[in-house]
Design a protein around this motif. Structure first.
Motif, mmCIF file in Angstrom:
data_model
loop_
_atom_site.group_PDB
_atom_site.id
_atom_site.type_symbol
_atom_site.label_atom_id
_atom_site.label_comp_id
_atom_site.label_asym_id
_atom_site.label_seq_id
_atom_site.Cartn_x
_atom_site.Cartn_y
_atom_site.Cartn_z
ATOM 1 N N LYS A 173 0.838 -1.199 0.000
ATOM 2 C CA LYS A 173 0.000 0.000 0.000
ATOM 3 C C LYS A 173 0.875 1.253 0.000
ATOM 4 O O LYS A 173 1.887 1.313 0.699
ATOM 5 C CB LYS A 173 -0.921 0.027 1.230
ATOM 6 N N ASP A 205 1.050 -1.939 -4.709
ATOM 7 C CA ASP A 205 -0.149 -2.607 -5.226
ATOM 8 C C ASP A 205 -1.359 -1.678 -5.193
ATOM 9 O O ASP A 205 -2.150 -1.649 -6.128
ATOM 10 C CB ASP A 205 -0.461 -3.854 -4.389
ATOM 11 N N GLU A 206 -1.511 -0.952 -4.087
ATOM 12 C CA GLU A 206 -2.668 -0.085 -3.908
ATOM 13 C C GLU A 206 -2.218 1.337 -3.604
ATOM 14 O O GLU A 206 -1.221 1.544 -2.900
ATOM 15 C CB GLU A 206 -3.536 -0.552 -2.737
ATOM 16 N N ILE A 208 -3.598 4.647 -1.769
ATOM 17 C CA ILE A 208 -4.648 5.087 -0.837
ATOM 18 C C ILE A 208 -4.402 6.547 -0.487
ATOM 19 O O ILE A 208 -3.347 6.905 0.033
ATOM 20 C CB ILE A 208 -4.645 4.216 0.429
ATOM 21 N N ARG A 229 -6.159 5.863 -11.165
ATOM 22 C CA ARG A 229 -5.000 5.185 -10.584
ATOM 23 C C ARG A 229 -5.173 4.937 -9.082
ATOM 24 O O ARG A 229 -4.406 4.190 -8.473
ATOM 25 C CB ARG A 229 -3.732 6.032 -10.789
ATOM 26 N N SER A 231 -6.836 3.605 -5.629
ATOM 27 C CA SER A 231 -7.644 2.488 -5.140
ATOM 28 C C SER A 231 -8.725 2.971 -4.171
ATOM 29 O O SER A 231 -9.897 2.595 -4.288
ATOM 30 C CB SER A 231 -6.757 1.460 -4.433
ATOM 31 N N THR A 232 -8.300 3.797 -3.204
ATOM 32 C CA THR A 232 -9.182 4.194 -2.104
ATOM 33 C C THR A 232 -8.910 5.640 -1.723
ATOM 34 O O THR A 232 -7.757 6.080 -1.727
ATOM 35 C CB THR A 232 -8.947 3.298 -0.871
ATOM 36 N N VAL A 252 -13.145 4.149 -7.648
ATOM 37 C CA VAL A 252 -12.433 4.403 -6.391
ATOM 38 C C VAL A 252 -13.344 4.075 -5.210
ATOM 39 O O VAL A 252 -14.515 4.479 -5.190
ATOM 40 C CB VAL A 252 -11.983 5.875 -6.305
ATOM 41 N N GLU A 253 -12.822 3.356 -4.238
ATOM 42 C CA GLU A 253 -13.562 3.125 -3.004
ATOM 43 C C GLU A 253 -13.462 4.366 -2.133
ATOM 44 O O GLU A 253 -12.371 4.894 -1.909
ATOM 45 C CB GLU A 253 -13.002 1.925 -2.242
#
Length: 263
Positions: A173, A205-206, A208, A229, A231-232, A252-253
């Protein structure tokens, strides 16, 4: 010059100083105003009370929400005293996304600084380019820390040099903030931060983003990453439905941190 006239001229010079930069210390003002520190502090108090400027930790700044204030990136020391409750709530939610043993990248910025402090006693590997984050983890943490190499850029608190290769690091992350968020993606006012973020985004990987809702009203100069691009995004309850939909439409979360005042 009369006492009143002298005061008016000092007030003009104080406001002129903020036309050139988003933040100024009393020492900065002493360089352009022929007055004692005590006199300048009295002038600052009057201008703050009138809403013309804003007193912040270490100096003065433009009032929140003005067009000029929105264009500027704030120094780390000024930004760390803004929206602290929202940033802390966001950081607490972000901590819950980390598992012991994770390898993380934590970028510079004041929300990430609060977040890193919550991770200090965790069994984690943290790579950071932030001098304040690294210093805090060194002083009070037990986690494994790797600091980026290069020159210290004091205003954003970032360590970076274009010619210095990044360590061979990979993370599950990548946590970062932004000066602004909009349909064009994450935005910053300093081109240095664009280069830093682009390089680190390739190593996780993520991605945030930790950003309080005020960042959605800011339009900075340089696009950093497109929304797709990310993730969250972790933000606060003042995010509007339209802003949330803008993120969700790109996959996007969106996680809204609870407002502790209403819990």
């Amino acid at each position: 010059m009369s006492v009143e006239g002298g005061e008016q001229e000092r007030h003009r010079l104080i406001q002129a100083a903020l036309a050139e930069r988003p933040f100024a210390t009393v020492k900065d003002l002493l360089d352009v105003i022929d007055a004692s520190p005590a006199t300048i502090r009295r002038d600052i108090a009057k201008l703050h009370q009138a809403g013309v400027i804003r007193k912040v930790f270490g100096g003065i700044a433009l009032p929140e929400g003005t067009p000029a204030q929105r264009r500027h990136a704030k120094p780390f020391e000024e930004n760390r005293v803004l929206n602290v409750d929202a940033k802390t709530a966001i950081a607490r939610v972000a901590e819950t996304l980390c598992r012991d043993g994770d390898s993380l990248i934590v970028n510079g910025g004041t929300t990430c600084f609060i977040f890193a402090q919550l991770l200090a006693r965790r069994s984690l590997k943290i790579y950071t380019n932030s001098m304040p984050v690294a210093a805090s983890l060194w002083e009070s943490g037990v986690c494994h820390v790797t600091l980026s190499g290069g020159e210290l850029h004091r205003e954003p608190g970032i360590v970076f040099s274009p010619g210095v290769a990044e360590p061979d690091v990979f993370a599950s992350k990548f946590f970062l903030g932004a000066q602004g968020i909009g349909p064009s993606g994450l935005m910053e006012s300093h081109p240095l931060l664009v280069r830093v973020t682009e390089r680190l985004a390739q190593r996780a990987d993520e991605i945030i983003v930790l950003a309080d809702s005020s960042k959605f009203d800011i339009r900075a100069r340089y696009p950093v990453l497109p929304i797709a691009r990310i993730s969250t995004v972790i933000t606060d309850a003042r995010l509007t439905e339209a802003q949330a939909d803008m993120l969700r439409d790109e996959g996007v979360e969106v996680i809204v941190a609870p407002d502790r005042a209403t819990e």
